[in-house]
Design a protein around this motif. Structure first.
Motif, PDB file in Angstrom:
ATOM      1  N   SER A 296      -5.904 -17.233 -42.478  1.00  0.00           N
ATOM      2  CA  SER A 296      -6.157 -18.439 -43.290  1.00  0.00           C
ATOM      3  C   SER A 296      -5.383 -19.649 -42.765  1.00  0.00           C
ATOM      4  CB  SER A 296      -5.811 -18.196 -44.769  1.00  0.00           C
ATOM      5  OG  SER A 296      -6.110 -19.329 -45.543  1.00  0.00           O
ATOM      6  N   TRP A 297      -5.119 -19.674 -41.433  1.00  0.00           N
ATOM      7  CA  TRP A 297      -4.457 -20.805 -40.756  1.00  0.00           C
ATOM      8  C   TRP A 297      -2.989 -20.934 -41.149  1.00  0.00           C
ATOM      9  CZ3 TRP A 297      -7.715 -22.372 -37.091  1.00  0.00           C
ATOM     10  CH2 TRP A 297      -9.091 -22.175 -37.309  1.00  0.00           C
TER      11      TRP A 297
ATOM     12  N   ASP B 234       6.833 -32.820 -39.921  1.00  0.00           N
ATOM     13  CA  ASP B 234       5.669 -32.236 -40.606  1.00  0.00           C
ATOM     14  C   ASP B 234       5.727 -30.721 -40.384  1.00  0.00           C
ATOM     15  OD1 ASP B 234       2.025 -32.682 -40.511  1.00  0.00           O
ATOM     16  OD2 ASP B 234       3.343 -31.273 -41.555  1.00  0.00           O
ATOM     17  N   GLU B 235       6.199 -30.021 -41.389  1.00  0.00           N
ATOM     18  CA  GLU B 235       6.392 -28.566 -41.301  1.00  0.00           C
ATOM     19  C   GLU B 235       5.355 -27.805 -42.122  1.00  0.00           C
ATOM     20  OE1 GLU B 235       9.718 -26.557 -40.295  1.00  0.00           O
ATOM     21  OE2 GLU B 235      11.192 -28.131 -40.558  1.00  0.00           O
ATOM     22  N   VAL B 236       4.188 -28.389 -42.241  1.00  0.00           N
ATOM     23  CA  VAL B 236       3.117 -27.694 -42.986  1.00  0.00           C
ATOM     24  C   VAL B 236       2.851 -26.331 -42.356  1.00  0.00           C
ATOM     25  CG1 VAL B 236       0.649 -27.775 -43.536  1.00  0.00           C
ATOM     26  CG2 VAL B 236       2.073 -29.773 -43.944  1.00  0.00           C
ATOM     27  N   ILE B 237       2.907 -26.237 -41.033  1.00  0.00           N
ATOM     28  CA  ILE B 237       2.740 -24.931 -40.379  1.00  0.00           C
ATOM     29  C   ILE B 237       4.085 -24.218 -40.220  1.00  0.00           C
ATOM     30  CG2 ILE B 237       2.266 -23.849 -38.141  1.00  0.00           C
ATOM     31  CD1 ILE B 237      -0.231 -25.415 -37.886  1.00  0.00           C
ATOM     32  N   THR B 238       5.105 -24.952 -39.751  1.00  0.00           N
ATOM     33  CA  THR B 238       6.363 -24.280 -39.364  1.00  0.00           C
ATOM     34  C   THR B 238       7.289 -23.970 -40.540  1.00  0.00           C
ATOM     35  OG1 THR B 238       7.334 -26.473 -38.972  1.00  0.00           O
ATOM     36  CG2 THR B 238       6.380 -25.313 -37.070  1.00  0.00           C
TER      37      THR B 238
ATOM     38  N   GLY C 177      10.633 -34.094 -45.083  1.00  0.00           N
ATOM     39  CA  GLY C 177       9.894 -32.939 -44.561  1.00  0.00           C
ATOM     40  C   GLY C 177       8.622 -32.759 -45.372  1.00  0.00           C
ATOM     41  N   THR C 178       7.550 -32.326 -44.688  1.00  0.00           N
ATOM     42  CA  THR C 178       6.306 -32.034 -45.428  1.00  0.00           C
ATOM     43  C   THR C 178       5.959 -30.578 -45.223  1.00  0.00           C
ATOM     44  OG1 THR C 178       5.002 -32.731 -43.507  1.00  0.00           O
ATOM     45  CG2 THR C 178       5.400 -34.373 -45.231  1.00  0.00           C
ATOM     46  N   TYR C 179       5.409 -29.975 -46.278  1.00  0.00           N
ATOM     47  CA  TYR C 179       5.163 -28.532 -46.296  1.00  0.00           C
ATOM     48  C   TYR C 179       3.807 -28.235 -46.908  1.00  0.00           C
ATOM     49  CZ  TYR C 179      10.068 -28.604 -45.197  1.00  0.00           C
ATOM     50  OH  TYR C 179      11.254 -28.864 -44.562  1.00  0.00           O
ATOM     51  N   GLY C 180       3.366 -26.983 -46.705  1.00  0.00           N
ATOM     52  CA  GLY C 180       2.103 -26.546 -47.296  1.00  0.00           C
ATOM     53  C   GLY C 180       1.946 -25.070 -47.000  1.00  0.00           C
ATOM     54  N   LYS C 181       0.695 -24.589 -46.963  1.00  0.00           N
ATOM     55  CA  LYS C 181       0.385 -23.240 -46.513  1.00  0.00           C
ATOM     56  C   LYS C 181       1.261 -22.171 -47.174  1.00  0.00           C
ATOM     57  CE  LYS C 181      -1.407 -25.143 -42.193  1.00  0.00           C
ATOM     58  NZ  LYS C 181      -2.838 -24.834 -42.077  1.00  0.00           N
ATOM     59  N   ILE C 182       2.323 -21.719 -46.496  1.00  0.00           N
ATOM     60  CA  ILE C 182       3.122 -20.584 -46.994  1.00  0.00           C
ATOM     61  C   ILE C 182       3.646 -20.798 -48.412  1.00  0.00           C
ATOM     62  CG2 ILE C 182       5.354 -19.394 -46.644  1.00  0.00           C
ATOM     63  CD1 ILE C 182       4.744 -19.568 -43.609  1.00  0.00           C
TER      64      ILE C 182
ATOM     65  N   ARG D 279     -15.243  -6.599 -30.844  1.00  0.00           N
ATOM     66  CA  ARG D 279     -14.338  -5.449 -30.823  1.00  0.00           C
ATOM     67  C   ARG D 279     -13.466  -5.382 -32.079  1.00  0.00           C
ATOM     68  NH1 ARG D 279     -14.849  -6.823 -25.171  1.00  0.00           N
ATOM     69  NH2 ARG D 279     -15.419  -4.960 -23.953  1.00  0.00           N
ATOM     70  N   GLY D 280     -13.832  -6.192 -33.118  1.00  0.00           N
ATOM     71  CA  GLY D 280     -13.112  -6.095 -34.393  1.00  0.00           C
ATOM     72  C   GLY D 280     -11.763  -6.779 -34.413  1.00  0.00           C
ATOM     73  N   VAL D 281     -11.621  -7.795 -33.549  1.00  0.00           N
ATOM     74  CA  VAL D 281     -10.375  -8.584 -33.551  1.00  0.00           C
ATOM     75  C   VAL D 281     -10.741 -10.046 -33.780  1.00  0.00           C
ATOM     76  CG1 VAL D 281      -8.408  -9.386 -32.167  1.00  0.00           C
ATOM     77  CG2 VAL D 281      -9.161  -6.986 -32.027  1.00  0.00           C
ATOM     78  N   TYR D 282     -10.123 -10.669 -34.765  1.00  0.00           N
ATOM     79  CA  TYR D 282     -10.490 -12.037 -35.166  1.00  0.00           C
ATOM     80  C   TYR D 282      -9.356 -12.997 -34.838  1.00  0.00           C
ATOM     81  CZ  TYR D 282     -12.369 -15.758 -38.232  1.00  0.00           C
ATOM     82  OH  TYR D 282     -12.881 -16.939 -38.727  1.00  0.00           O
ATOM     83  N   LEU D 283      -9.659 -13.942 -33.928  1.00  0.00           N
ATOM     84  CA  LEU D 283      -8.697 -15.015 -33.612  1.00  0.00           C
ATOM     85  C   LEU D 283      -9.221 -16.304 -34.239  1.00  0.00           C
ATOM     86  CD1 LEU D 283      -8.080 -14.440 -29.772  1.00  0.00           C
ATOM     87  CD2 LEU D 283      -6.608 -13.723 -31.661  1.00  0.00           C
ATOM     88  N   ALA D 284      -8.383 -17.326 -34.279  1.00  0.00           N
ATOM     89  CA  ALA D 284      -8.825 -18.646 -34.759  1.00  0.00           C
ATOM     90  C   ALA D 284     -10.064 -19.042 -33.956  1.00  0.00           C
ATOM     91  CB  ALA D 284      -7.726 -19.671 -34.565  1.00  0.00           C
ATOM     92  N   PRO D 285     -11.113 -19.547 -34.616  1.00  0.00           N
ATOM     93  CA  PRO D 285     -12.346 -19.910 -33.898  1.00  0.00           C
ATOM     94  C   PRO D 285     -12.248 -21.238 -33.162  1.00  0.00           C
ATOM     95  CG  PRO D 285     -12.616 -20.245 -36.257  1.00  0.00           C
ATOM     96  CD  PRO D 285     -11.253 -19.669 -36.056  1.00  0.00           C
ATOM     97  N   SER D 286     -11.136 -21.447 -32.479  1.00  0.00           N
ATOM     98  CA  SER D 286     -10.977 -22.631 -31.630  1.00  0.00           C
ATOM     99  C   SER D 286      -9.781 -22.413 -30.711  1.00  0.00           C
ATOM    100  CB  SER D 286     -10.720 -23.880 -32.475  1.00  0.00           C
ATOM    101  OG  SER D 286     -10.181 -24.909 -31.655  1.00  0.00           O
ATOM    102  N   GLY D 287      -9.957 -22.726 -29.437  1.00  0.00           N
ATOM    103  CA  GLY D 287      -8.856 -22.572 -28.474  1.00  0.00           C
ATOM    104  C   GLY D 287      -7.767 -23.608 -28.669  1.00  0.00           C
ATOM    105  N   TRP D 288      -8.030 -24.580 -29.523  1.00  0.00           N
ATOM    106  CA  TRP D 288      -7.032 -25.625 -29.816  1.00  0.00           C
ATOM    107  C   TRP D 288      -6.116 -25.196 -30.963  1.00  0.00           C
ATOM    108  CZ3 TRP D 288      -6.744 -29.636 -26.521  1.00  0.00           C
ATOM    109  CH2 TRP D 288      -7.881 -29.926 -25.738  1.00  0.00           C
ATOM    110  N   GLU D 289      -6.414 -24.037 -31.567  1.00  0.00           N
ATOM    111  CA  GLU D 289      -5.620 -23.571 -32.699  1.00  0.00           C
ATOM    112  C   GLU D 289      -4.715 -22.417 -32.277  1.00  0.00           C
ATOM    113  OE1 GLU D 289      -7.382 -26.318 -35.491  1.00  0.00           O
ATOM    114  OE2 GLU D 289      -5.621 -25.027 -35.603  1.00  0.00           O
TER     115      GLU D 289
END
Ligand code: KE4
Length: 435
Positions: free
Chosen positions: A61-62, A240-244, A264-269, A391-401
């Protein structure tokens, strides 16, 4: 559950009623072959699609699902909160409890305000920085994404600072006139910018580990220079620590880097899978935000009690001894496996990794700036993505992610993923498109 049907059937229906069939563009598989799979349910490291096929999920979920999908303690906390009501539009204890838990992990901040998305957190933090400094100009970096607020949807050429031209339709030119853009990893350009514009700058915003154009790990001296120059010129440093945030360590990137940002900015987790964003600063800076100060910011579902409960359970669980050490061990195991799977295949690839954040890049060396990302190699990522889906492995659907390791991923998941990658690369070496 429900009339499952097939992925393609749901995809057909979705495109009729949702623009591009999605509620967020990156889910559309626009930059990888094939069409999206529809998640029917998810648990731990895996999810099942509408055709009953199971995948190991490295997109998670990113980023929010650091514990893995449907963590039992997070689910229980959310259910318990739900029994007491789902939205009050009035203060409730869980907002205070999550704020206290958040600040216990962030000794460099004194107050936090919860909102409902990372975009909202960043939008509010920038408005606060402008209100606090009385200045308009903000500086961002090419390749860094800070949500979809108009003034941050800005792109620019590399090299010299350019004043942003909107990189999205519907954004009036005037909205980005006060947004300057620089390339990452360029100290000379940064110093030249501050010499000319430093005393007009309200804030410099940066992802401390940029993870929206691949994982562009910065040299510590570059980040330290951002801190030094913003301090010198009376501008605010916004991480911007929305991811980190709570991802790359118990408190995120700032303490890891030994750099204290002003905001600091946050989100996700922090939402544990529910819509939560947050921004935090010292009491002095936060004293400028409504209702205390002149900078307005509001939200119907801000501090939603169910979301607070899920965030609280997530922070509590990630705060247990050994949590981040285990994530690091799994991240290192995955990285080593992926490197081994690539060796002797003739495929040019590298892995950038920071703890449980990783990026598969089909270049000899993972770049540190957007300008050095070779977009032409993304088609190779797309081919890998498609073959791994099969093969049942799901990566982010973009090489930029980037990819995300969760606490729910097991050694078996890692070994199975590495085996699928090795098999994929081996199948490539037999055909002409050697890469
Ligand atoms: P949201 O508004 O999507 O919650 O957060 C915006 C945001 C802000 N700052 C950073 C550093 C971010 O990475 C994000 C959102 N990240 C993307 C994935 N790279 C969200 C996925 C999506 O857009 O669907």
């Amino acid at each position: 559950m429900g009339n499952s049907g097939s992925n393609s059937k749901w995809w057909e229906r979705a495109q009729k009623v949702l623009p591009g069939g999605v509620n967020s563009p990156v889910r559309s598989f626009n930059s990888v072959p094939g069409n999206p799979v529809f998640f029917q349910s998810a648990k731990g490291s895996r999810f099942t699609d509408e055709e009953g096929k199971c995948y190991i999920d490295w997109c998670q979920s990113w980023g929010p699902m650091i514990l893995g999908h449907a963590d039992p303690e997070v689910q229980a906390a959310a259910m318990e909160a739900m029994e007491e009501g789902t939205s009050f539009g009035a203060p409730s204890r869980r907002e205070v409890l999550l704020a206290e838990a958040f600040l216990n992990r962030m000794p460099h901040f004194e107050q936090v305000r919860f909102v409902s998305s990372g975009t909202e957190a960043v939008m509010s933090a920038i408005r606060l920085a402008r209100g606090f400094t009385g200045r308009d100009l903000i500086l961002k970096f090419t390749g860094c994404y800070h949500g979809h607020a108009d003034h941050l949807l800005v792109d620019a050429g590399s090299g010299l600072a350019t004043f942003g031209t909107p990189s999205s339709g519907g954004v009036p030119k005037g909205f980005t006139d006060s947004t300057a853009v620089l390339p990452l990893d360029d100290i000379e350009a940064l110093e030249a910018f501050f010499t000319e514009h430093g005393n007009k700058l309200a804030a410099l915003i940066i992802e401390p580990f940029p993870a929206n154009a691949g994982l562009l790990i910065q040299r510590p001296e570059f980040l330290q220079k951002c801190r030094e120059l913003t301090t010198k010129h009376g501008a605010l440093l916004v991480f911007d620590e929305v991811i980190t945030g709570f991802r790359v360590g118990p408190a995120g990137a700032a303490p890891l880097l030994g750099i204290t940002p002003d905001l600091g900015t946050y989100g996700k987790i922090i939402g544990g899978g529910f819509p939560v964003g947050a921004y935090a600063a010292t009491r002095e800076i936060m004293g400028h935000i409504s209702p205390l100060g002149a900078v307005y910011q509001a939200g119907t579902l801000s501090g939603n009690p169910v979301a607070m409960a899920a965030g609280l359970a997530t922070l509590e669980k990630t705060g247990r001894p050994g949590f981040y050490e285990d994530l690091e061990r799994k991240g290192a195991k995955l990285e080593a496996g992926l490197r081994a799977a690539t060796a002797d295949t003739g495929i040019t690839a590298d892995i950038a990794r920071q703890g449980s954040l990783f990026w598969n890049v089909f270049q000899a060396e993972a770049p540190r700036s957007f300008e050095k990302v070779d977009g032409s190699r993304m088609k190779i990522y797309g081919r890998m993505h498609r073959d791994l889906i099969d093969r049942g492995v799901y990566l982010a659907p973009s090489g930029w992610e980037v990819g995300f390791v969760s606490a729910a991923h097991t050694d078996h998941d890692i070994e199975a993923t590495v085996a699928a990658v090795a098999e994929t690369f081996k199948s490539w070496s037999s055909d002409a498109c050697q890469t």
